[in-house]
Enzyme design. Structure first.
Site, PDB file in Angstrom:
ATOM      1  N   ARG A   1       0.833  -1.213   0.000  1.00  0.00           N
ATOM      2  CA  ARG A   1       0.000   0.000   0.000  1.00  0.00           C
ATOM      3  C   ARG A   1       0.862   1.256   0.000  1.00  0.00           C
ATOM      4  O   ARG A   1       0.614   2.203  -0.761  1.00  0.00           O
ATOM      5  CB  ARG A   1      -0.911   0.025   1.227  1.00  0.00           C
ATOM      6  CG  ARG A   1      -2.069  -0.924   1.203  1.00  0.00           C
ATOM      7  CD  ARG A   1      -2.906  -0.767   2.463  1.00  0.00           C
ATOM      8  NE  ARG A   1      -3.631   0.505   2.487  1.00  0.00           N
ATOM      9  CZ  ARG A   1      -4.292   0.949   3.546  1.00  0.00           C
ATOM     10  NH1 ARG A   1      -4.289   0.254   4.678  1.00  0.00           N
ATOM     11  NH2 ARG A   1      -4.941   2.104   3.491  1.00  0.00           N
TER      12      ARG A   1
ATOM     13  N   MET B   1     -11.388   4.073  -5.109  1.00  0.00           N
ATOM     14  CA  MET B   1     -11.835   2.991  -4.246  1.00  0.00           C
ATOM     15  C   MET B   1     -10.770   2.489  -3.273  1.00  0.00           C
ATOM     16  O   MET B   1     -10.954   1.457  -2.637  1.00  0.00           O
ATOM     17  CB  MET B   1     -12.335   1.823  -5.108  1.00  0.00           C
ATOM     18  CG  MET B   1     -13.487   2.192  -6.027  1.00  0.00           C
ATOM     19  SD  MET B   1     -14.869   2.985  -5.154  1.00  0.00           S
ATOM     20  CE  MET B   1     -15.467   1.617  -4.167  1.00  0.00           C
ATOM     21  N   ARG B   2      -9.692   3.225  -3.134  1.00  0.00           N
ATOM     22  CA  ARG B   2      -8.662   2.831  -2.185  1.00  0.00           C
ATOM     23  C   ARG B   2      -8.742   3.713  -0.935  1.00  0.00           C
ATOM     24  O   ARG B   2      -9.016   4.908  -1.026  1.00  0.00           O
ATOM     25  CB  ARG B   2      -7.273   2.939  -2.813  1.00  0.00           C
ATOM     26  CG  ARG B   2      -7.090   2.025  -4.020  1.00  0.00           C
ATOM     27  CD  ARG B   2      -5.628   1.804  -4.321  1.00  0.00           C
ATOM     28  NE  ARG B   2      -4.904   1.288  -3.170  1.00  0.00           N
ATOM     29  CZ  ARG B   2      -4.954   0.024  -2.754  1.00  0.00           C
ATOM     30  NH1 ARG B   2      -5.705  -0.852  -3.391  1.00  0.00           N
ATOM     31  NH2 ARG B   2      -4.260  -0.360  -1.693  1.00  0.00           N
TER      32      ARG B   2
ATOM     33  N   ASN C   1     -13.103  14.352  -0.652  1.00  0.00           N
ATOM     34  CA  ASN C   1     -13.825  13.198  -1.192  1.00  0.00           C
ATOM     35  C   ASN C   1     -15.315  13.502  -1.164  1.00  0.00           C
ATOM     36  O   ASN C   1     -15.782  14.316  -0.358  1.00  0.00           O
ATOM     37  CB  ASN C   1     -13.537  11.955  -0.342  1.00  0.00           C
ATOM     38  CG  ASN C   1     -14.232  10.710  -0.877  1.00  0.00           C
ATOM     39  OD1 ASN C   1     -14.109  10.387  -2.059  1.00  0.00           O
ATOM     40  ND2 ASN C   1     -14.978  10.016  -0.032  1.00  0.00           N
TER      41      ASN C   1
ATOM     42  N   HIS D   1     -18.954  11.295  -0.877  1.00  0.00           N
ATOM     43  CA  HIS D   1     -19.457   9.959  -0.549  1.00  0.00           C
ATOM     44  C   HIS D   1     -20.975   9.950  -0.664  1.00  0.00           C
ATOM     45  O   HIS D   1     -21.645  10.874  -0.186  1.00  0.00           O
ATOM     46  CB  HIS D   1     -19.042   9.578   0.874  1.00  0.00           C
ATOM     47  CG  HIS D   1     -19.501   8.212   1.271  1.00  0.00           C
ATOM     48  ND1 HIS D   1     -19.004   7.066   0.693  1.00  0.00           N
ATOM     49  CD2 HIS D   1     -20.440   7.803   2.166  1.00  0.00           C
ATOM     50  CE1 HIS D   1     -19.609   6.010   1.215  1.00  0.00           C
ATOM     51  NE2 HIS D   1     -20.481   6.432   2.115  1.00  0.00           N
TER      52      HIS D   1
ATOM     53  N   ASP E   1     -14.572   7.362   5.321  1.00  0.00           N
ATOM     54  CA  ASP E   1     -15.684   8.308   5.160  1.00  0.00           C
ATOM     55  C   ASP E   1     -16.070   8.959   6.485  1.00  0.00           C
ATOM     56  O   ASP E   1     -17.254   9.055   6.829  1.00  0.00           O
ATOM     57  CB  ASP E   1     -16.898   7.597   4.537  1.00  0.00           C
ATOM     58  CG  ASP E   1     -16.563   6.976   3.193  1.00  0.00           C
ATOM     59  OD1 ASP E   1     -15.849   7.617   2.408  1.00  0.00           O
ATOM     60  OD2 ASP E   1     -17.000   5.838   2.933  1.00  0.00           O
TER      61      ASP E   1
ATOM     62  N   VAL F   1     -26.437  12.373 -10.378  1.00  0.00           N
ATOM     63  CA  VAL F   1     -26.823  13.428 -11.316  1.00  0.00           C
ATOM     64  C   VAL F   1     -27.412  14.638 -10.598  1.00  0.00           C
ATOM     65  O   VAL F   1     -27.079  15.786 -10.913  1.00  0.00           O
ATOM     66  CB  VAL F   1     -27.820  12.872 -12.353  1.00  0.00           C
ATOM     67  CG1 VAL F   1     -28.381  13.995 -13.218  1.00  0.00           C
ATOM     68  CG2 VAL F   1     -27.138  11.819 -13.220  1.00  0.00           C
TER      69      VAL F   1
ATOM     70  N   GLU G   1     -24.389  14.946  -6.614  1.00  0.00           N
ATOM     71  CA  GLU G   1     -22.927  14.916  -6.653  1.00  0.00           C
ATOM     72  C   GLU G   1     -22.343  15.805  -7.743  1.00  0.00           C
ATOM     73  O   GLU G   1     -21.351  16.505  -7.518  1.00  0.00           O
ATOM     74  CB  GLU G   1     -22.434  13.478  -6.846  1.00  0.00           C
ATOM     75  CG  GLU G   1     -22.708  12.566  -5.665  1.00  0.00           C
ATOM     76  CD  GLU G   1     -22.085  11.190  -5.845  1.00  0.00           C
ATOM     77  OE1 GLU G   1     -21.209  11.035  -6.732  1.00  0.00           O
ATOM     78  OE2 GLU G   1     -22.467  10.263  -5.112  1.00  0.00           O
TER      79      GLU G   1
END
Length: 231
Positions: A91, A116-117, A133, A135, A175, A202, A205
């Protein structure tokens, strides 16, 4: 907690904030951001897109808009020793490779868009306040109400009446970094994971994320009792 987060410089259209976008897939959020930047006099610009997956549509979207797209894959597990130490080393090696690209393009803020990491504290600590980010979940007192890779699915499984999306600064948890802005929408009768997920993308986000990035670049995001808010 918010005093640990050092936000990027206040920018302008003449001297825009340099963004690096991290993706793992189709890049629909990236597309919305790039269209926003092309259609408005923004105080930020995307200078590089990095994917941990090869041959994804998001890299094609970057190329279509004239933005450099680079795949930085994880090295094979066989290159590292078996066990937790090897997994962590793998990682960290990947994050170091990502960091080198960010440095090469003089990126000032990292935008996770369908990435997705889970980023480690080693990567985040020197960048707190400069990694964001979005979410697909409403927000609670301790982070996303439905954290993880399946926010919309978990929202429906909980029989919630509202879904949503939230923009936050990234921490080493999942998150749970400080909230900046969140919007919700009522779940409609008969919606499933696909239809609700598409509507959240749509209707929320694709406008919320660019708007928050605008606010950060323009210096309108301020600390407010452990969270952040937009002035």
């Amino acid at each position: 907690m918010s005093d640990l987060y050092i936000l990027p410089r206040v920018s302008s259209a003449n001297n825009p904030l340099r963004l690096g976008v991290l993706i793992s897939g189709s890049g629909s959020g990236l597309e919305a951001l790039l269209q926003h930047q092309e259609s408005n006099d923004c105080s930020h610009e995307t200078v590089v897109v990095i994917s941990d997956q090869s041959a994804v549509k998001g890299l094609d979207r970057a190329a279509k808009h004239g933005v450099v797209g680079i795949c930085v894959p994880l090295k094979p597990r066989s290159d590292f020793q078996v066990g937790p130490d090897g997994a962590r080393t793998r990682r960290l090696a990947h994050e170091q490779a990502v960091a080198e690209v960010l440095d090469e393009y003089r990126v000032e803020m990292v935008v996770c868009s369908g990435y997705m990491r889970i980023l480690t504290a080693d990567f985040l600590t020197p960048r707190l306040g400069r990694v964001v980010n979005i979410h697909p979940s409403p927000w609670g007192d301790d982070g996303a109400l439905y954290p993880g890779a399946h926010g919309v699915r978990d929202t429906l499984a909980a029989r919630a009446t509202t879904a949503g999306a939230s923009v936050h600064f990234v921490s080493a948890g999942v998150d749970d970094g400080p909230l900046i802005a969140s919007e919700t929408t009522a779940i409609q009768l008969g919606e499933d994971e696909d239809s609700l997920g598409e509507r959240v993308r749509v209707e929320i986000e694709h406008h919320l994320y660019p708007a928050v990035i605008d606010a950060i670049a323009e210096g309108r995001v301020v600390a407010d009792t452990g969270r952040f808010r937009i002035n």
